[in-house]
Write a protein that holds these residues in place. Structure first.
Motif, PDB file in Angstrom:
ATOM      1  N   PHE A 377       0.811  -1.351  -0.066  1.00 61.77           N
ATOM      2  CA  PHE A 377       0.307   0.135   0.051  1.00 61.77           C
ATOM      3  C   PHE A 377       0.874   1.157  -0.016  1.00 61.77           C
ATOM      4  O   PHE A 377       0.494   2.175  -0.671  1.00 61.77           O
ATOM      5  CB  PHE A 377      -0.698  -0.137   0.974  1.00 61.77           C
ATOM      6  CG  PHE A 377      -2.239  -0.779   0.957  1.00 61.77           C
ATOM      7  CD1 PHE A 377      -2.861  -0.778  -0.258  1.00 61.77           C
ATOM      8  CD2 PHE A 377      -2.793  -1.513   1.898  1.00 61.77           C
ATOM      9  CE1 PHE A 377      -3.954  -1.521  -0.676  1.00 61.77           C
ATOM     10  CE2 PHE A 377      -3.992  -2.250   1.605  1.00 61.77           C
ATOM     11  CZ  PHE A 377      -4.460  -2.456   0.553  1.00 61.77           C
ATOM     12  N   GLN A 378       2.174   1.110   0.873  1.00 61.53           N
ATOM     13  CA  GLN A 378       2.786   2.378   0.759  1.00 61.53           C
ATOM     14  C   GLN A 378       3.369   2.798  -0.730  1.00 61.53           C
ATOM     15  O   GLN A 378       3.387   3.937  -1.007  1.00 61.53           O
ATOM     16  CB  GLN A 378       3.791   2.343   1.960  1.00 61.53           C
ATOM     17  CG  GLN A 378       4.443   3.733   2.104  1.00 61.53           C
ATOM     18  CD  GLN A 378       3.807   4.802   2.749  1.00 61.53           C
ATOM     19  OE1 GLN A 378       2.685   4.489   3.132  1.00 61.53           O
ATOM     20  NE2 GLN A 378       4.061   6.094   1.948  1.00 61.53           N
ATOM     21  N   TRP A 379       3.616   1.712  -1.178  1.00 66.50           N
ATOM     22  CA  TRP A 379       4.158   1.917  -2.671  1.00 66.50           C
ATOM     23  C   TRP A 379       2.906   2.351  -3.629  1.00 66.50           C
ATOM     24  O   TRP A 379       2.930   3.541  -4.668  1.00 66.50           O
ATOM     25  CB  TRP A 379       4.386   0.824  -3.311  1.00 66.50           C
ATOM     26  CG  TRP A 379       4.836   0.829  -4.920  1.00 66.50           C
ATOM     27  CD1 TRP A 379       4.276   0.183  -6.010  1.00 66.50           C
ATOM     28  CD2 TRP A 379       5.813   1.615  -5.512  1.00 66.50           C
ATOM     29  NE1 TRP A 379       4.766   0.498  -7.151  1.00 66.50           N
ATOM     30  CE2 TRP A 379       5.641   1.510  -6.967  1.00 66.50           C
ATOM     31  CE3 TRP A 379       6.657   2.798  -5.105  1.00 66.50           C
ATOM     32  CZ2 TRP A 379       6.209   2.273  -7.681  1.00 66.50           C
ATOM     33  CZ3 TRP A 379       7.421   3.192  -6.012  1.00 66.50           C
ATOM     34  CH2 TRP A 379       7.157   2.959  -7.401  1.00 66.50           C
ATOM     35  N   ALA A 380       1.772   1.958  -3.460  1.00 64.36           N
ATOM     36  CA  ALA A 380       0.610   2.336  -4.258  1.00 64.36           C
ATOM     37  C   ALA A 380       0.380   3.986  -3.778  1.00 64.36           C
ATOM     38  O   ALA A 380       0.160   4.734  -4.648  1.00 64.36           O
ATOM     39  CB  ALA A 380      -0.515   1.632  -4.001  1.00 64.36           C
ATOM     40  N   TRP A 381       0.421   4.074  -2.364  1.00 66.07           N
ATOM     41  CA  TRP A 381       0.092   5.725  -2.116  1.00 66.07           C
ATOM     42  C   TRP A 381       1.285   6.602  -2.711  1.00 66.07           C
ATOM     43  O   TRP A 381       1.059   7.607  -3.292  1.00 66.07           O
ATOM     44  CB  TRP A 381       0.139   5.836  -0.632  1.00 66.07           C
ATOM     45  CG  TRP A 381      -0.682   4.854   0.175  1.00 66.07           C
ATOM     46  CD1 TRP A 381      -0.116   4.411   1.459  1.00 66.07           C
ATOM     47  CD2 TRP A 381      -1.976   4.382   0.081  1.00 66.07           C
ATOM     48  NE1 TRP A 381      -1.128   3.579   1.912  1.00 66.07           N
ATOM     49  CE2 TRP A 381      -2.207   3.729   1.254  1.00 66.07           C
ATOM     50  CE3 TRP A 381      -2.898   4.698  -0.937  1.00 66.07           C
ATOM     51  CZ2 TRP A 381      -3.506   2.982   1.305  1.00 66.07           C
ATOM     52  CZ3 TRP A 381      -4.438   4.104  -0.750  1.00 66.07           C
ATOM     53  CH2 TRP A 381      -4.459   3.121   0.446  1.00 66.07           C
TER      54      TRP A 381
END
Ligand SMILES: Cc1cc2nc3c(=O)[nH]c(=O)nc-3n(C[C@H](O)[C@H](O)[C@H](O)COP(=O)(O)OP(=O)(O)OC[C@H]3O[C@@H](n4cnc5c(N)ncnc54)[C@H](O)[C@@H]3O)c2cc1C
Length: 392
Positions: A377-381
């Motif tokens: 998720f951190q990569w997606a954000w």
């Protein structure tokens, strides 16, 4: 009757974590943005993430927590949109959360809170959302034109945020890779990551009746190692340690499992007064392995006599259980898709294609894959924010 083409500054294909973050950031900057989502609702993966509680980031996020053919690529985006930035958003919306373990942040209530937060940010930023959009064709003349089942759309910028191939049941498609190919961008062959491993039938016969038994281990493969829980399944191995190592595993490679990390199992036998029998060895093993696994390990590895040499051998075997999985449980069970759009094709700062101006790829479709624990998720954000801020 000819369809009316709806015109925007940017079209975002895919209303998941990355696409919505991108839409929100671009919308906040006054861009007219449309999100085209194939499903009947946004962010389905957000809802099922982290067992429904959404492990939405990890406070220890570092570039080392990601796999990519270019380990440096993710650094810039990750540095410019950090876990602290996302946490600030979560706190602005008064969403209760907690750290579970190893820096992993989860919602106290439900992952719905995270999706609700992003949907409300998108609404406030004036983002247009089109659900049930089946993309039929994408072309580019002066602008990008998208023909979808629910209309025709046009914009100077196209952001591909359609995710990977994991969990086709909830709507994963290959559209992102197909579009990359259509526009001449290289792809690193995708493979299922964070996925249970299937054991060879001989090992399955020996261990898989112990389904549900778990132990803390170190799982190693291809120069990587993870110390976390391992879980025996009806076809092989899972649990965080094995899911983590599965992302590095390639067909026919061995996985080595240390069943007693940091311990000397046979230490007690150094004392000459210790009786050298199975009972003693069993009770030593049972101190760190669940009883059923300890007993099975003893049945399959104990030698007839407990000589020094035999004990040494037993010690070694317990630290180096070596299995050669026959495969993985595949995209049906994989939490992520590793590989994807080659990072050489993209600007690390904006995620824009170097060859095709105005074309962006973000999130899981890019060859950047996080470890288990909130990193995906951190990569997606972060990649979503990078593209969203760059859209002009
Ligand atoms: C069961 C499960 C649990 C997970 N838990 C966590 C977790 O707790 N923490 C974590 O960090 N990561 C977790 N992940 C991984 C994380 O969900 C993904 O890495 C992340 O969602 C990727 O974001 P994305 O926006 O790139 O792709 P997605 O979130 O997959 O979004 C892609 C969107 O594009 C849409 N789409 C696909 N094809 C088309 C098409 N042809 N036309 C239009 N739209 C299309 C999809 O419907 C979807 O809405 C989990 C994954 C799974 C499967």
């Amino acid at each position: 009757m000819t369809a009316v083409t709806q015109s925007f500054d940017a079209l975002i294909l895919g209303g998941g974590a990355a696409g919505l973050m991108c839409a929100m950031e671009a919308g906040k900057r006054g861009r007219r943005v449309a999100v085209l989502e194939r499903a009947d609702r946004l962010g389905k993966k957000i809802l099922i993430s982290g067992g429904g509680r959404g492990n939405f980031t990890n406070i220890h996020c570092r570039p080392e927590n990601f796999l990519s053919s270019n380990p440096h690529f993710a650094k810039s985006a990750l540095a410019r949109y950090t876990p602290a930035d996302f946490i600030a958003l979560v706190e602005k919306h008064h969403i209760p959360y907690h750290e579970k373990t190893l820096g992993q942040l989860f919602c106290d209530r439900s992952a719905r809170d995270i999706l609700g937060m992003i949907e409300s940010e998108c609404r406030e930023a004036g983002v247009s959302i089109f659900l049930n959009s089946k993309i039929q064709d994408v072309s580019r003349n002066t602008e990008f034109v998208v023909h979808a089942s629910n209309g025709e759309f046009q914009a100077a910028a196209l952001v591909v945020a359609t995710g990977g191939l994991s969990i086709p049941k909830i709507g994963a498609t290959s559209l992102g890779y197909d579009l990359a190919r259509q526009f001449g961008l290289k792809i690193r062959d995708p493979w299922p990551g964070l996925v249970p491993l299937v054991l060879h039938e001989d090992d399955r016969a020996l261990y898989c009746d112990l389904t549900g038994v778990s132990a803390e281990v170190i799982a190693s493969c291809d120069g990587q190692q993870f110390r976390e829980k391992m879980l025996i399944t009806h076809r092989g191995l899972s649990g965080p340690a094995v899911l983590q190592i599965s992302s590095y595993w390639k067909k026919s490679q061995q996985v080595v499992i240390d069943l007693a990390p940091g311990l000397e199992v046979t230490e007690v036998f150094r004392d000459p007064r210790t009786p050298r029998n199975s009972g003693t060895l069993r009770s030593e093993l049972r101190k760190f392995l669940p009883n059923r696994l300890a007993d099975r390990w003893l049945e399959t590895h104990e030698s007839a006599s407990l000589t020094n040499k035999a004990l040494q051998e037993f010690e070694l075997q317990t630290h180096t259980w070596t299995v050669t999985p026959t495969g993985t449980e595949g995209y049906e069970k994989a939490e992520v898709t590793a590989g994807g759009v080659d990072t050489d094709e993209l600007s690390a700062k904006t995620m824009e294609s170097r060859k095709v101006p105005g074309l962006f790829f973000i999130g899981e479709v890019v060859d950047v894959t996080g470890h288990l624990g909130g990193f995906n998720f951190q990569w997606a954000w972060a990649s979503g924010a990078a593209a969203g801020r760059a859209l002009s």
